[in-house]
Design a protein around this motif. Sequence first.
Motif, short mmCIF file in Angstrom:
data_model
loop_
_atom_site.label_atom_id
_atom_site.label_comp_id
_atom_site.label_asym_id
_atom_site.label_seq_id
_atom_site.Cartn_x
_atom_site.Cartn_y
_atom_site.Cartn_z
N ARG A 184 0.83 -1.21 0.00
CA ARG A 184 0.00 0.00 0.00
C ARG A 184 0.86 1.25 0.00
NH1 ARG A 184 -4.59 -0.24 4.48
NH2 ARG A 184 -2.75 -0.46 5.76
N ARG A 198 -4.48 25.26 17.18
CA ARG A 198 -3.63 25.62 16.06
C ARG A 198 -4.41 26.30 14.94
NH1 ARG A 198 -1.63 21.34 12.24
NH2 ARG A 198 -0.68 22.57 10.64
N LEU A 232 -4.46 19.69 4.31
CA LEU A 232 -5.82 19.81 4.84
C LEU A 232 -6.10 21.23 5.34
CD1 LEU A 232 -6.88 16.79 7.01
CD2 LEU A 232 -8.23 18.05 5.39
N ALA A 247 -6.50 23.59 2.48
CA ALA A 247 -7.79 23.39 1.83
C ALA A 247 -8.90 24.00 2.66
CB ALA A 247 -8.05 21.90 1.63
N GLY A 284 -13.18 17.52 -3.36
CA GLY A 284 -13.11 16.84 -2.07
C GLY A 284 -12.37 15.53 -2.19
N PHE A 285 -12.62 14.84 -3.30
CA PHE A 285 -11.97 13.56 -3.52
C PHE A 285 -10.47 13.78 -3.71
CE2 PHE A 285 -11.46 9.35 -5.47
CZ PHE A 285 -12.16 8.63 -4.52
N ILE A 287 -8.66 16.16 -2.40
CA ILE A 287 -8.08 16.41 -1.08
C ILE A 287 -7.94 15.09 -0.33
CG2 ILE A 287 -8.39 17.57 1.12
CD1 ILE A 287 -10.14 19.60 -0.37
N PHE A 288 -9.03 14.34 -0.34
CA PHE A 288 -9.08 13.08 0.39
C PHE A 288 -7.96 12.14 -0.06
CE2 PHE A 288 -11.00 8.75 0.06
CZ PHE A 288 -10.69 8.37 1.35
N VAL A 330 -4.45 13.41 0.93
CA VAL A 330 -4.23 13.26 2.37
C VAL A 330 -4.04 11.79 2.72
CG1 VAL A 330 -5.35 13.50 4.60
CG2 VAL A 330 -5.44 15.37 3.00
N THR A 331 -4.87 10.93 2.15
CA THR A 331 -4.74 9.50 2.42
C THR A 331 -3.39 8.98 1.98
OG1 THR A 331 -7.07 9.37 1.89
CG2 THR A 331 -5.94 7.31 2.20
N ASN A 347 -0.77 9.98 4.37
CA ASN A 347 -0.92 9.21 5.60
C ASN A 347 -0.41 7.79 5.42
OD1 ASN A 347 -1.96 11.19 7.19
ND2 ASN A 347 -4.10 10.68 6.81
N LEU A 348 -0.73 7.19 4.27
CA LEU A 348 -0.28 5.82 4.01
C LEU A 348 1.24 5.75 3.96
CD1 LEU A 348 -2.78 4.42 1.37
CD2 LEU A 348 -2.31 3.51 3.63
N GLU A 377 2.54 5.90 7.37
CA GLU A 377 2.36 4.61 8.04
C GLU A 377 3.40 3.60 7.56
OE1 GLU A 377 -1.69 2.42 8.69
OE2 GLU A 377 -1.02 4.09 9.91
N ARG A 399 4.15 -5.99 12.00
CA ARG A 399 2.77 -6.44 12.17
C ARG A 399 2.67 -7.93 11.94
NH1 ARG A 399 -1.62 -2.30 10.01
NH2 ARG A 399 -0.25 -0.70 9.29
#
Lengths: 433, 460
Positions: free
Chosen positions: A29, A280, A366, A369, A406-407, A409-410, A413-414, A417-418, A421, A433
């Motif tokens: 991922r 913030r 974020l 935006a 919106g998509f 941005i989403f 951001v995802t 984040n991935l 991670e 894991r």
Amino acid sequence: MAKEKIEKNTDSEQAYWSYVKRQFRKNKRALFSAYFVAFLAFIALFADFLANEKPIVAKYQGVTYFPIAKSYSVNLGLSKWQTPLKNINWLDAKYDWAIRPLIPYSPTTVDNFNMQFVGPFDKQSIKSIRWKHWFGTEKIGRDILSGLIHGTRTAFLVGLVSMSIASLIGIILGSLAGFFGDNRLKVSRASAIGMVLSAIFGFFYAFSSRSQTISDSMGVSPIKGLFQLLISVGIFIAVCGIFYLLTRPMKFIPLLNKKTSVPIDIIVQRLIEILLSIPRLFLIIAIVAIAKPSIFLVMIVIGATSWTEIARFIRAELLKVRSLEYIEASEALGYSNYRILTKHAIPNALSPVLITIAFGIASAILVEAFLSFIGLGLPPEMQTWGKILNEARGAVSAWWMVIFPGFAIFITVTLFNLIGEGLSDALDPRQKR
Amino acid sequence: MLAISLLTFMLSVSVPGDPVELMMNGGSGDNGQSASKIAGEQAFIEKRHALGLDLPVFYFSFSNQAIPDTLYRLPKKLHKANLERLIYTYGNWPEIEKYYAAIKKLEIENLKVPIDSSNAEPRIIIKDNLYKLFIHDDKGTIDTVFSNINNSINKAPSLVVLKPLFSDLKSAFGNIESNATPLKNKIPSVKWYGINNQYHNWITKFMVGDFGISYQDGRPVKSVLWDAIRWTVMLSLLSILLSYLIAIPIGVNSAQNKGSKGDQITTTFLFILYSLPSFWVATLLIMFFGGGDFFDWFPSYGVGEVTDSMNFIEIVGVRLKYLFLPLVCYTYGSLAFISRQMRGAVINSLGQDYVRTAKAKGLSQKVVLWKHAFRNSLLPIITLFANIFPLAISGSIVLEIIFSIPGMGKLAYEAILRRNYPIVFSVVMFSGILTLVGNLVSDILYAVVDPRISYSSKKN
């Protein structure tokens, strides 16, 4: 002998990073996200060539032009438009031939025939499918897809630059706090006084008394303003230098040469606490709302408010590293504090920072935006994802103006984040894991 | 705490825009007669005085010799900024002060001249040009203004009275230029104002619970704040409660079945939930469920009307209808976050030795999970508690603006936009206090959950 040692050192360093790389690659991922981010970065970089009302190459009145490439040098003030192109309507001009970008609209192009929220499935009054507004248009007929493509650039710019600022502040403050603690940073009284005075006078001569000149030339053009700012920084350094020279003879007085420790750790900790106790977003809105809209301000403000996490991580990491034998060894070898810190301590403490930076970019994007969503921060000529969302608030049925930006941005951001991670899994082998 | 107060205070003072001018709707009349103009100016000064804005800002100031220590008394920010620029260029305050007085005098006398048909237009030209003098400092503009005024005065015979004043003005500017001492700008100086300053007055009042008066509507900040804080606290408490209630079982469950299909689906789902920007979700929800072309299930704005005749259940019904969508938005993000944290913590503690021991003792799976693993994994969840208040206020800014709920976030946002500083200060101070309280609460909870932690012998 020494050479051999260095080689060995770089070898093991490479081994560590190649291990991290291997681990990261195993995480499907995260790897996918990294490629996707690279793809988005490509879009951001070449936004002008992907969506623009100007043709990439065009022959106009018998002369061949490269309008998009040319526009860069014109914007920088290096050259001027050739006379036939000066007041041209790029969209409707009669070219002999032209190669247009994939999306033949700029985010600011107004399509007079498709005003008032035309959706992607609505009937569009266009010449051919080449001119279709794939993601629809907004109120005054600007193309949404083009806005999205150029918004990618804004988002990446804000995310990367603001996090660079944040990591610079965070790494410097955090490593000072962690490495020196409360009583390891020792300065003689003379230099302490000198430092405080040079900070005050340096600020006075470099910035306070030149503020008018700087703001005036900022108004003329950002490059000139930056130039004046550089002069100010130069003055500041010069003042510091003068005070440094002045404090040298003072060290011969025993009273002034006595060493005092600077409680740098406490200072940094308090600073972090203060920043954390003000919400913030509130702070950012407060600063951005009252100043003139500019992307630099947004980047600086986001950067200056999001370094706390980085500083905390690097401080904790350095506290750990500090007590390891190899630091002791390098101290025993008589290396300077600066060298130990930059060459030995910080590189070993950087890995958790990478993770926070990845998450930080996501949150910076974020915040930007959201700022544009409530109509603050960026100048009106700059199209961003948040702004399109904002315009959609006035038009309840224009779903394409909500879904697509919106998509975007989403997804961005995802992805970040991935990656964060994935990095945290790869860098910390204990947390398998 | 003191530092926070200082920071917000400094921030607010250094911003453009004058609260008094905003309060008085653009301030003193641009179209008035001389009497109303003077009265307006007078009212302006009085208002400033009433709000304590005519005092120096702080205990001391650090500037240069050219800046006089009385500059703060000037009522108008724009004028002050212009004078500062003049000082910056010429550095001789006494002359600049005379110049400023000369402009003002000419302005007033100009308004006092009785209107007749011949002088109506020149008067307006003079007025506009004088206005330019108040806000421009470059020599080119000033020279054009002078020549414009000169022309206008010569046009109407009734304006002859202004001539001496105008020549005063001109010579005042000449004096500024001839006696310029720009080097004074380069000598730093510290000025001491004593305790009668804006900051001192504000902070001492704040300490005893007097938060001042809202510039907007003249209500005491305390009551404005109280009205708003109820909504925010109610919504965030509800959503925190909800998200903890849902998140903890999800987290524990998926940790227990780590690696299974169900766990993978939940983790992915939670991750997506966590990355969804709340303002986008809110806009989507409003678009699809709050009227518009799709489902008209919930009202999209406000908190609903409650009349006295309603009983408790009806009130709850109305409120719930309005607050359902905001509550969903408030909850889903923290829900995802807490479950992820919970899952990680439980997995971590399930790998510890004491869990193995507990299993070896023959305790049932349930007891091992809830009594041993779960309890030990509560610590990171409690840490979150400390950050919840600032997060709640940040979150409330986003959602309260979109759903227009009259809470702290919306209040703060509007206060910032309207330069309503008493409110901005109070909100910032309050959130600072709330964060401290949050820290305290989580420290106490630590000790409750983990008996190993005791504060009496804390070393670090």
